[in-house]
Enzyme design. Structure first.
Site, PDB file in Angstrom:
ATOM      1  N   CYS A 126     -11.478   3.690   8.250  1.00  0.00           N
ATOM      2  CA  CYS A 126     -10.075   3.533   7.889  1.00  0.00           C
ATOM      3  C   CYS A 126      -9.659   2.121   8.296  1.00  0.00           C
ATOM      4  O   CYS A 126     -10.058   1.643   9.366  1.00  0.00           O
ATOM      5  CB  CYS A 126      -9.229   4.577   8.624  1.00  0.00           C
ATOM      6  SG  CYS A 126      -7.460   4.359   8.373  1.00  0.00           S
ATOM      7  N   GLU A 156      -0.108   0.986  13.647  1.00  0.00           N
ATOM      8  CA  GLU A 156       1.052   0.296  13.050  1.00  0.00           C
ATOM      9  C   GLU A 156       2.168   0.081  14.057  1.00  0.00           C
ATOM     10  O   GLU A 156       2.947  -0.854  13.947  1.00  0.00           O
ATOM     11  CB  GLU A 156       1.569   1.069  11.831  1.00  0.00           C
ATOM     12  CG  GLU A 156       0.605   0.954  10.685  1.00  0.00           C
ATOM     13  CD  GLU A 156       1.252   1.045   9.311  1.00  0.00           C
ATOM     14  OE1 GLU A 156       2.484   1.059   9.212  1.00  0.00           O
ATOM     15  OE2 GLU A 156       0.479   1.099   8.346  1.00  0.00           O
ATOM     16  N   ASP A 182      -4.504  -2.750  -0.641  1.00  0.00           N
ATOM     17  CA  ASP A 182      -4.545  -1.639   0.316  1.00  0.00           C
ATOM     18  C   ASP A 182      -3.257  -0.839   0.147  1.00  0.00           C
ATOM     19  O   ASP A 182      -2.306  -1.289  -0.493  1.00  0.00           O
ATOM     20  CB  ASP A 182      -4.643  -2.192   1.750  1.00  0.00           C
ATOM     21  CG  ASP A 182      -4.633  -1.080   2.790  1.00  0.00           C
ATOM     22  OD1 ASP A 182      -5.395  -0.110   2.627  1.00  0.00           O
ATOM     23  OD2 ASP A 182      -3.843  -1.150   3.754  1.00  0.00           O
ATOM     24  N   SER A 183      -3.221   0.325   0.771  1.00  0.00           N
ATOM     25  CA  SER A 183      -2.008   1.138   0.745  1.00  0.00           C
ATOM     26  C   SER A 183      -0.877   0.475   1.532  1.00  0.00           C
ATOM     27  O   SER A 183       0.271   0.843   1.365  1.00  0.00           O
ATOM     28  CB  SER A 183      -2.308   2.511   1.352  1.00  0.00           C
ATOM     29  OG  SER A 183      -2.833   2.350   2.648  1.00  0.00           O
ATOM     30  N   HIS A 200      -7.132   0.878   9.574  1.00  0.00           N
ATOM     31  CA  HIS A 200      -6.374   0.671  10.814  1.00  0.00           C
ATOM     32  C   HIS A 200      -7.223   0.793  12.083  1.00  0.00           C
ATOM     33  O   HIS A 200      -6.797   0.360  13.143  1.00  0.00           O
ATOM     34  CB  HIS A 200      -5.249   1.698  10.915  1.00  0.00           C
ATOM     35  CG  HIS A 200      -4.154   1.510   9.916  1.00  0.00           C
ATOM     36  ND1 HIS A 200      -4.361   1.577   8.560  1.00  0.00           N
ATOM     37  CD2 HIS A 200      -2.830   1.255  10.089  1.00  0.00           C
ATOM     38  CE1 HIS A 200      -3.206   1.375   7.941  1.00  0.00           C
ATOM     39  NE2 HIS A 200      -2.267   1.182   8.838  1.00  0.00           N
ATOM     40  N   CYS A 247      -8.733  -0.486   1.102  1.00  0.00           N
ATOM     41  CA  CYS A 247      -8.374   0.850   1.591  1.00  0.00           C
ATOM     42  C   CYS A 247      -9.563   1.815   1.433  1.00  0.00           C
ATOM     43  O   CYS A 247     -10.108   1.961   0.339  1.00  0.00           O
ATOM     44  CB  CYS A 247      -7.184   1.347   0.772  1.00  0.00           C
ATOM     45  SG  CYS A 247      -6.644   2.994   1.193  1.00  0.00           S
TER      46      CYS A 247
HETATM   47  N1  DGL Z   1      -5.600   2.282   4.190  1.00  0.00           N
HETATM   48  C1  DGL Z   1      -5.893   3.661   4.483  1.00  0.00           C
HETATM   49  C2  DGL Z   1      -7.402   3.861   4.596  1.00  0.00           C
HETATM   50  O1  DGL Z   1      -8.144   2.954   4.920  1.00  0.00           O
HETATM   51  C3  DGL Z   1      -5.212   4.125   5.742  1.00  0.00           C
HETATM   52  C4  DGL Z   1      -3.708   4.275   5.619  1.00  0.00           C
HETATM   53  C5  DGL Z   1      -3.302   5.280   4.563  1.00  0.00           C
HETATM   54  O2  DGL Z   1      -3.460   6.500   4.767  1.00  0.00           O
HETATM   55  O3  DGL Z   1      -2.843   4.815   3.519  1.00  0.00           O
HETATM   56  O4  DGL Z   1      -7.878   4.930   4.345  1.00  0.00           O
END
Ligand code: DGL
Length: 280
Positions: free
Chosen positions: A193, A154, A11-12, A195, A74
């Site tokens: 997303c 977060e 993931d990011s 989060h 992600c």
């Molecule tokens: N992990 C990203 C997503 O699910 C969210 C956070 C980001 O913008 O990197 O799209």
């Protein structure tokens, strides 16, 4: 044996732990390696070319740990990069979160009116639109970027009146249609997303009972299980699998924030700092 190898999840940053959590619950005996590209988060505001490069580097880093499957936790990376990764690494199964989320939303929706909330990148890419329309060509899909929710999640702001006010403000384009009898409003909303599942309670309170929330993490975990079985890649052990974490920046912050997204304590697990920007 290939089946004894770990599943690689990237993931990011920290949000993909919601997907790791679902995989851990679905497949407790699998060894899991998680990579959070915390040095370059967020992906949601980056260009397609950058996200594709980052995703390829994350995949290479996980392959160095000899994983048997890659899960792109992600949504933004799934939207922009899954086809590139599948073409570049044809020998390893690669699973994203968009298709499982689209399937879950089509199953949940009675009316075919489906909304998606996601990062700017995922919304612009329209990956959910395409995946949902492929399953149900009659569906009416609308998408709304809600990048601010990433920061809320977060920071550990998950519930309470202030969070609900912010959520309500961001979701106004949706609530306006829910309140207007002239509109046939959506009955299903995809949390597109990593989060957003932690804000589920606040989103539910704002939208009310008429909208079903779909979290693609569970469906992705079920998809991973099916693929492992189909390819005879299940570990098939009785004891709990191992957990290993890699980040590209801030292991201490990762540990601190992880608790919001992952239900198990990671205190006893290693969180190693690695550089993936110069990986070949
Ligand atoms: N992990 C990203 C997503 O699910 C969210 C956070 C980001 O913008 O990197 O799209």
């Amino acid at each position: 044996m290939a089946s004894q190898k770990a599943i690689g999840v990237f993931d990011s940053g920290v949000g993909g732990l919601t997907v790791l959590n679902a995989i851990r619950k679905q497949l407790p005996c699998e060894n899991l390696v998680y990579l959070g590209d915390t040095a370059r988060v967020p992906y949601g505001t980056k260009s397609a070319v950058s996200v594709q490069r980052y995703a390829a580097q994350a995949t290479k880093a996980l392959l160095k740990h000899d994983v048997k499957m890659i899960v792109i936790a992600c949504n933004t990376a799934s939207a922009y990069a899954i086809e590139h990764l599948q073409a570049q690494f044809p020998d390893i199964p690669i699973v994203g979160v968009i298709e499982p989320g689209a399937i879950a939303s089509c199953k949940a929706s009675q009316t075919g009116r489906i909304g998606v909330i996601a990062t700017e990148g995922t919304v612009n890419n329209q990956a959910y639109h395409r995946a949902i329309l492929e399953l149900n060509p009659e569906a009416m899909v609308s998408a709304l970027p809600c990048s601010l929710f990433v920061a809320l999640a977060e920071e550990g702001w998950h519930e309470g009146s202030l969070v609900e006010s912010i959520v309500a403000e961001c979701l106004k384009p949706i609530t306006a249609t829910l309140e207007n009898p002239l509109y046939e409003s959506l009955d299903t909303l995809v949390l597109g997303c990593t989060h957003f599942p932690v804000l589920k309670g606040a989103i539910k309170n704002v939208l009310g009972q008429s909208v079903t929330l779909v979290d693609s993490a569970l469906t992705t975990a079920q998809w991973v299980e099916r693929l492992l079985n189909e390819r005879a890649l299940s570990r098939g052990h009785e004891e709990a699998g191992s957990l290993r974490f890699f980040v590209t920046d801030g292991p201490d912050r990762f540990r601190r924030v992880a608790g919001s997204f992952f239900s198990e304590s990671i205190d006893g697990c290693s969180v190693e700092l690695i550089d993936i920007q110069h990986i070949d």
